[in-house]
Enzyme design. Structure first.
Site, PDB file in Angstrom:
ATOM      1  CD  GLN A  58     -58.289  34.082  30.126  1.00  0.00           C
ATOM      2  OE1 GLN A  58     -57.824  33.135  29.504  1.00  0.00           O
ATOM      3  NE2 GLN A  58     -58.172  34.185  31.441  1.00  0.00           N
ATOM      4  CB  CYS A  59     -63.863  34.004  24.443  1.00  0.00           C
ATOM      5  SG  CYS A  59     -63.939  32.528  25.486  1.00  0.00           S
ATOM      6  CB  THR A  75     -45.038  46.992   8.411  1.00  0.00           C
ATOM      7  OG1 THR A  75     -44.704  46.388   9.666  1.00  0.00           O
ATOM      8  CG2 THR A  75     -44.496  46.116   7.290  1.00  0.00           C
ATOM      9  CB  THR A 108     -50.389  45.766  12.368  1.00  0.00           C
ATOM     10  OG1 THR A 108     -49.163  45.038  12.529  1.00  0.00           O
ATOM     11  CG2 THR A 108     -50.547  46.177  10.911  1.00  0.00           C
ATOM     12  CG  ASP A 139     -41.623  49.472  16.441  1.00  0.00           C
ATOM     13  OD1 ASP A 139     -42.562  48.957  17.079  1.00  0.00           O
ATOM     14  OD2 ASP A 139     -40.859  48.823  15.693  1.00  0.00           O
ATOM     15  CB  SER A 140     -47.125  50.075  16.281  1.00  0.00           C
ATOM     16  OG  SER A 140     -46.803  48.709  16.171  1.00  0.00           O
TER      17      SER A 140
END
Length: 361
Positions: free
Chosen positions: A297-298, A32, A108, A76-77
């Protein structure tokens, strides 16, 4: 040469030299920060790197020489891949002795994956490799790109009293903080503070002053050279457990030909359903040489497989703890280790060791 002339453009037309204290290579991969809004469609699209630099006349005030290197076309990332990580590692390794630090402009969305991969591929790193980008294009009035770029260059050029780099590791600079690359996750698509390292403190905090937390940095062997690695084995997959997950789908993943490793995202501190079929499937995978790594997953906290009975059963099934690793770091570490070791047991052992400061033990 690995790179064809049409693939990359190397330019020194924007080398700013006042008092040559340090030399920094600015590598533009895409993202970006280097985009412009198409007046007809309203969509963001990449524009020429030299135009990007013209948007930041403040670079002329640096007493650091800044050379530039551009991926052509910009990436593009979301299209980032292990092959491009290898290309980027070559760009840095081939010019390592010429520069005091490197700043990589990157999209990002996959920046944390790329920073993690590079941390493993550049062994005994003695110079900064700082990833940055922006949430808004650098040409927009409220862009965060200028501050991210300017401070990243200053950090990449910084040395201590002995002449050593203040930050001898791969980091991500965003929103006033430098974070360890293999500890970082993108936390927001909207906020300027887009990244956080939930399980490791900031390496650098930039406000009115730039504060370097040296006790948190990696300590390379300054007497030895940096050793680059260019091989990755991406026979790895990520899956998340959820209530109601189907046995046939899990078994299909477990028995996928050529699959060597699985990053399994479990609940809380590393818990999973106690369904006999799940434990049996995981045992089958381990028995057939697959490395299964347990990641929470936290976003904050660590896997503790001996804390609850469910985690203990995973251990019995041959699942190894990912401790407090990010998903991005676990995946790229597995790619790195699998490219070096054929023995799954050796990969399991090294997944339980911190080799680049990626986990807390």
């Amino acid at each position: 040469m690995l790179f064809s002339p049409s693939k990359f453009v190397f330019s020194t037309s924007y080398s700013y030299l006042c008092i040559m204290q340090s030399k920094v290579l600015l590598i533009y991969t895409g993202g970006t920060i280097g985009m412009n809004r198409n007046p007809l469609t309203g969509a963001l699209e990449p524009f020429d790197f030299e135009h990007l630099l013209q948007r930041v006349p403040e670079l002329e005030q640096f007493d650091t020489r800044i050379d530039t290197y551009q991926f052509q076309p910009p990436i593009d990332s979301s299209d980032m891949s292990p092959r491009l990580w290898t290309d980027l590692s070559h760009v840095i390794a081939d010019r390592y002795e010429q520069y005091d630090g490197f700043v990589v402009l990157h999209g990002t969305d996959t920046m944390a994956y790329t920073a993690s991969a590079l941390s493993y591929m550049l062994e005994n790193l003695t110079k900064p490799v700082v990833f940055t980008g922006s949430q808004l294009p650098i040409g927009q009035l409220r862009t965060d790109g200028k501050e991210n770029l300017i401070t990243s260059i200053e950090i990449a050029a910084a040395k201590d009293e002995q002449g050593h780099a203040r930050v001898p590791e791969v980091g991500i600079y965003f929103g006033g903080h430098l974070l360890r690359g293999n500890r970082t996750t993108k936390q927001s698509a909207e906020e300027f503070n887009a990244f956080e390292s939930f399980n490791y403190p900031h390496l650098v905090d930039a406000g009115v002053n730039i504060i370097y937390h040296q006790d948190r940095m990696l300590s390379p062997d300054w007497s030895k050279p940096m050793t680059p690695h260019f091989r990755l084995d991406n026979n790895v997959i990520i899956f998340s457990l959820f209530p109601g997950i189907r046995e046939d789908l899990i078994r299909h993943i477990i028995h996928t030909p050529n699959l060597r490793a699985i990053v399994m995202r479990t609940f809380g501190s590393g818990n999973a359903p106690q369904s006999p079929w799940l434990l049996n499937a995981l045992k089958e995978g381990t028995r057939h040489g697959k490395v299964i790594v347990n990641i929470s997953q936290c976003m904050q906290g660590a896997v503790e497989m001996s804390r609850y009975d469910t985690g203990y059963h995973l251990q019995e099934a041959g699942v190894v703890s990912g401790h407090d690793s990010t998903v991005e770091s676990a995946v790229t570490k597995l790619m790195f280790l699998q490219s070096h070791y054929d023995d799954p047991e050796q990969v399991r052992r090294l997944m339980n060791r911190s080799i680049r400061g990626e986990i807390t033990l």
